[in-house]
Design an enzyme around this catalytic site. Structure first.
Site, short mmCIF file in Angstrom:
data_model
loop_
_atom_site.label_atom_id
_atom_site.label_comp_id
_atom_site.label_asym_id
_atom_site.label_seq_id
_atom_site.Cartn_x
_atom_site.Cartn_y
_atom_site.Cartn_z
N TYR A 7 -35.32 -2.58 0.09
CA TYR A 7 -35.62 -1.76 1.26
C TYR A 7 -35.58 -0.27 0.91
CZ TYR A 7 -35.37 -5.93 4.07
OH TYR A 7 -35.61 -7.16 4.59
N ALA A 8 -36.70 0.40 1.14
CA ALA A 8 -36.71 1.85 0.99
C ALA A 8 -35.95 2.43 2.18
CB ALA A 8 -38.14 2.36 1.00
N CYS B 10 -19.07 1.77 -3.76
CA CYS B 10 -19.32 1.05 -5.01
C CYS B 10 -20.48 1.58 -5.84
CB CYS B 10 -19.54 -0.43 -4.72
SG CYS B 10 -18.02 -1.22 -4.26
N LEU C 162 -17.82 -8.51 -3.28
CA LEU C 162 -18.07 -8.61 -1.83
C LEU C 162 -18.88 -7.42 -1.31
CD1 LEU C 162 -15.91 -6.49 -0.41
CD2 LEU C 162 -14.34 -8.37 -0.86
N LYS C 163 -19.67 -7.72 -0.29
CA LYS C 163 -20.46 -6.67 0.36
C LYS C 163 -19.76 -6.29 1.64
CE LYS C 163 -24.13 -9.39 0.94
NZ LYS C 163 -23.75 -10.58 0.19
N LYS D 280 -23.75 1.73 5.85
CA LYS D 280 -24.61 0.58 6.14
C LYS D 280 -24.07 -0.12 7.38
CE LYS D 280 -22.56 -2.91 3.14
NZ LYS D 280 -22.89 -3.96 2.21
N ASP E 81 0.86 -1.19 0.00
CA ASP E 81 0.00 0.00 0.00
C ASP E 81 0.89 1.24 0.00
OD1 ASP E 81 -3.25 0.40 0.89
OD2 ASP E 81 -1.93 2.16 0.98
N1 LIG Z 1 -15.53 -1.64 -0.79
C1 LIG Z 1 -16.25 -2.52 -1.46
O1 LIG Z 1 -17.25 -3.06 -0.95
C2 LIG Z 1 -15.87 -2.91 -2.84
C3 LIG Z 1 -16.46 -4.07 -3.40
C4 LIG Z 1 -16.11 -4.45 -4.68
C5 LIG Z 1 -15.22 -3.66 -5.40
N2 LIG Z 1 -14.71 -2.53 -4.86
C6 LIG Z 1 -13.77 -1.76 -5.68
O2 LIG Z 1 -12.45 -2.14 -5.28
C7 LIG Z 1 -11.59 -1.01 -5.31
C8 LIG Z 1 -10.97 -0.79 -3.93
O3 LIG Z 1 -12.02 -0.48 -3.04
P1 LIG Z 1 -11.78 -0.39 -1.46
O4 LIG Z 1 -13.12 -0.16 -0.86
O5 LIG Z 1 -10.97 -1.54 -0.99
O6 LIG Z 1 -10.90 0.95 -1.38
P2 LIG Z 1 -10.11 1.56 -0.12
O7 LIG Z 1 -10.06 3.03 -0.35
O8 LIG Z 1 -10.68 1.02 1.14
O9 LIG Z 1 -8.64 0.98 -0.26
C9 LIG Z 1 -7.76 1.32 -1.27
C10 LIG Z 1 -6.35 1.20 -0.69
O10 LIG Z 1 -5.44 1.29 -1.79
C11 LIG Z 1 -4.37 2.15 -1.48
N3 LIG Z 1 -3.88 2.70 -2.74
C12 LIG Z 1 -4.52 3.58 -3.56
N4 LIG Z 1 -3.75 3.83 -4.64
C13 LIG Z 1 -2.64 3.08 -4.52
C14 LIG Z 1 -1.47 2.92 -5.32
N5 LIG Z 1 -1.35 3.58 -6.46
N6 LIG Z 1 -0.52 2.07 -4.87
C15 LIG Z 1 -0.64 1.41 -3.69
N7 LIG Z 1 -1.71 1.53 -2.90
C16 LIG Z 1 -2.71 2.36 -3.31
C17 LIG Z 1 -4.96 3.17 -0.54
O11 LIG Z 1 -3.96 3.74 0.30
C18 LIG Z 1 -5.96 2.32 0.27
O12 LIG Z 1 -5.36 1.77 1.41
C19 LIG Z 1 -12.44 0.17 -5.78
O13 LIG Z 1 -12.30 0.29 -7.16
C20 LIG Z 1 -13.83 -0.26 -5.42
O14 LIG Z 1 -14.80 0.33 -6.23
C21 LIG Z 1 -15.00 -2.15 -3.58
#
Ligand SMILES: NC(=O)c1ccc[n+]([C@@H]2O[C@H](COP(=O)([O-])OP(=O)(O)OC[C@H]3O[C@@H](n4cnc5c(N)ncnc54)[C@H](O)[C@@H]3O)[C@@H](O)[C@H]2O)c1
Length: 438
Positions: free
Chosen positions: A222-223, A231, A117-118, A292, A30
Site C-alpha cells: 500500500y502506497a 520497528c 507481532l504486528k 497505523k 518494568d
Molecule cells: N512494538 C512492536 O510491534 C514490536 C514488534 C516486534 C519487536 N519489537 C521490539 O521489541 C522491543 C520492545 O518494543 P515495545 O514496542 O514493546 O517497546 P515499549 O517502549 O512499548 O515498551 C518497553 C517497556 O520496557 C520498559 N523498560 C525499558 N528499559 C527497561 C529496563 N532496563 N528495565 C525494565 N524495564 C524497562 C519501559 O518502561 C517500557 O514499559 C523493541 O526492541 C522493539 O523494537 C517491537
C-alpha cells in the site's frame, strides 16, 4: 512454567498475557513505577485489541503479576524474556541480580527469540504465529534451552510445527531482514506511486495488478504517507549501521529509509502545491494520528511531521483519532516544545465531525476502519472547502467526486488533480464566494 518478562510495553505485555493465558505463571517487571502501579491496579497502559481483557482475566486468576524489582523477577524465573528497546541494559541488570543471589555459577543460556507481532493484531500474531524463530547458542546450554522452549511454545505449535531453529546470529539477522523486506515493499510502492502521479496511472490498480501474482502477494503493497512505529524505522537504521560497521553499504535499505523520510512529507507537499507556502488563515482537519490503525502508538507516526509542518506554516489543525488522542497530545507536545503556537492553533477533537467544521481540507493519515464509510454529504457540508487529501488511499476517488468532494490521494493521478483544482480555485476567486471547487 515460571516466566519473567522484562518490559511492560507492546511486546512485553502481549507476550506475558498470551503465556499466562495457556497456564504459565508470569511476572512482568518494568522500570517505570507508574506503569507497574497502573497494571497492578487493573489498568493497561497501551491499546491493543484483546489485550485488556486477557490481562484482566489472567491477573484475576493469579497467573499474571507485575513488579518493579528485577531481583524478584530473576529469583522466580525459569525463563526470562527481555522485551525492551535496549536489551543490553537489561542483561546487565539480570547478571547483577543473578550475582547478588549467588547463582552466577548456575547454568544459563542466552537465546534469540525475535518477536514478529504486528501492533493492532499482536494477540492474534502471538497465538497463531506464521513462525517462531529461535536462535540457540552451541553446546549443552543451547540444548537445554531447546527443551525448555519446545515445552513453552507447545500450545502454539499444536496444528503444525512452526518453530524454525537456528543459531543466535542468524535469528537476529532474520528479524532485521524480515522488517527490512516489508519496509522495502512499502517504499517501493511509494516510489511507484510517485511515478503513477507523473504518468497518469492509478497506484491502486497497479497494486491489485501486481499483488495478484502469487509470487508477490498482496501484503505491504500500500502506497501512503510512509511507515512509522517502533520497528521498521529502528530496524532499518540498525541494519544499515551494523553493515557499515562491517564495511558494507546496505544500498537498498538506505534507499528505503530515504524514500520513507520524503514520503512522510508527501501530504504536506500536496497541501503546499494547492494552497501556497503561507497557510495562515487555513484550517485542516486531520483524521488518524496513530502510525497505523488499531494501536495508540505514535512512535515515528507520519501524522507528527505533517501536523508540525502545517502548524509551522501558520495553519490551524483540528485533529482526531479514535484511540491515540492522549498519546498524540504527548508526542506533539514533545515535538513542538520550542514552537510558539497561537491559542487554539492545534485542537484535539474527540469526534471526527468536530474536526471537520470550517476546515479547508480533510487529511487522512491513518486508515482506521471507522473512517472508511463516513456520511460524505455531511462531511462536505461541514468542510469550508470540499477537499479530501487521502494519505492512505482509503477512498474511491470517483465516489468522492460524486459527492462533490475534490480528492487527491497518493499515486492517484495527482498531477492532473492538482492542476484541475488550481484551475477551479482560480475560477472560484474570480466568482468570489462561489464554493464550488469541482
Ligand atoms: N512494538 C512492536 O510491534 C514490536 C514488534 C516486534 C519487536 N519489537 C521490539 O521489541 C522491543 C520492545 O518494543 P515495545 O514496542 O514493546 O517497546 P515499549 O517502549 O512499548 O515498551 C518497553 C517497556 O520496557 C520498559 N523498560 C525499558 N528499559 C527497561 C529496563 N532496563 N528495565 C525494565 N524495564 C524497562 C519501559 O518502561 C517500557 O514499559 C523493541 O526492541 C522493539 O523494537 C517491537
Amino acid at each position: 512454567m515460571k516466566i519473567t518478562v522484562v518490559g511492560a510495553g507492546y511486546v512485553g505485555l502481549v507476550t506475558a498475557a498470551c503465556l499466562a493465558e495457556v497456564g504459565n505463571q508470569v511476572l512482568v517487571v518494568d522500570q517505570d513505577q507508574t506503569r507497574v502501579l497502573l497494571l497492578q491496579a487493573g489498568g493497561v497502559p497501551i491499546y491493543e485489541p484483546g489485550l485488556e481483557e486477557c490481562v484482566r482475566r489472567n491477573r484475576e486468576a493469579g497467573r499474571l503479576r507485575f513488579a518493579h524489582s528485577m531481583a524478584q523477577g530473576v529469583q522466580q524465573a525459569e525463563l526470562l524474556f527481555i522485551a525492551v528497546g535496549t536489551p543490553a541494559a537489561v542483561s546487565e541488570a539480570i547478571a547483577s541480580a543473578l550475582r547478588r543471589r549467588g547463582r552466577s555459577g548456575s547454568p544459563f543460556a542466552v537465546v534469540s527469540n525475535p518477536e514478529f507481532l504486528k501492533e493492532g493484531a499482536a494477540m492474534e500474531d502471538f497465538t497463531r504465529p506464521d513462525r517462531i524463530v529461535i536462535g540457540l547458542p552451541a553446546g549443552a546450554e543451547g540444548e537445554r534451552a531447546r527443551l525448555l522452549l519446545t515445552r513453552l511454545y507447545e500450545p502454539f505449535n499444536r496444528h503444525h510445527q512452526r518453530t524454525v531453529w537456528m543459531d543466535v546470529c542468524s535469528a537476529e539477522l532474520t528479524k532485521y531482514a524480515a522488517n527490512a523486506m516489508l519496509a522495502t515493499r512499502i517504499s517501493f510502492m511509494n516510489e511507484i506511486a510517485a511515478l503513477a502521479d507523473r504518468v497518469g496511472a492509478d497506484i491502486d490498480s497497479v497494486r491489485r495488478g501486481i499483488g495478484a501474482d502469487s509470487r508477490i502477494g498482496h501484503s505491504f503493497l500500500y502506497a501512503g504517507t510512509g511507515y512509522g512505529g517502533s520497528c521498521f524505522p529502528k530496524d532499518i537504521r540498525a541494519l544499515v549501521q551494523t553493515a557499515a560497521s562491517h564495511g558494507l553499504p546496505m544500498r537498498i535499505a538506505s534507499a528505503v529509509e530515504a524514500i520513507n523520510t520524503e514520503q512522510k512529507q508527501r501530504l504536506l507537499q500536496l497541501v503546499l502545491e494547492l494552497m501556497g507556502p503561507d497557510l495562515s488563515g487555513c484550517r485542516f482537519a486531520v483524521w488518524g494520528l496513530a502510525f497505523k490503525p488499531n494501536t495508540s502508538d505514535m512512535r515515528e507516526a507520519p501524522s507528527r511531521s505533517v501536523i508540525a509542518g502545517l502548524l509551522a506554516r501558520g495553519a490551524q489543525v483540528c485533529a482526531h483519532d479514535p484511540v491515540a488522542l492522549d498519546e498524540a497530545r504527548r508526542a506533539l507536545q514533545h515535538d513542538l516544545e520550542s514552537v510558539q503556537l497561537e491559542p487554539g492553533q492545534l485542537r484535539w477533537c474527540e469526534r471526527p465531525e468536530q474536526a471537520l467544521q470550517q476546515a479547508d481540507a480533510l487529511l487522512i493519515l491513518t486508515e482506521w476502519k471507522c473512517f472508511q464509510n463516513p456520511d460524505f454529504a455531511r462531511l462536505r457540508a461541514l468542510l469550508r472547502q470540499p477537499l479530501v487529501l487521502d494519505g492512505r488511499n482509503l477512498y474511491d476517488p470517483q465516489l468522492l467526486e460524486q459527492h462533490g468532494l475534490a480528492y487527491l490521494g497518493i499515486g492517484r493521478r495527482n498531477r492532473l488533480g492538482v492542476a484541475r483544482l488550481q484551475q477551479a480555485r482560480g475560477k472560484q476567486r474570480q466568482q468570489q464566494g462561489v464554493a464550488a471547487l469541482l
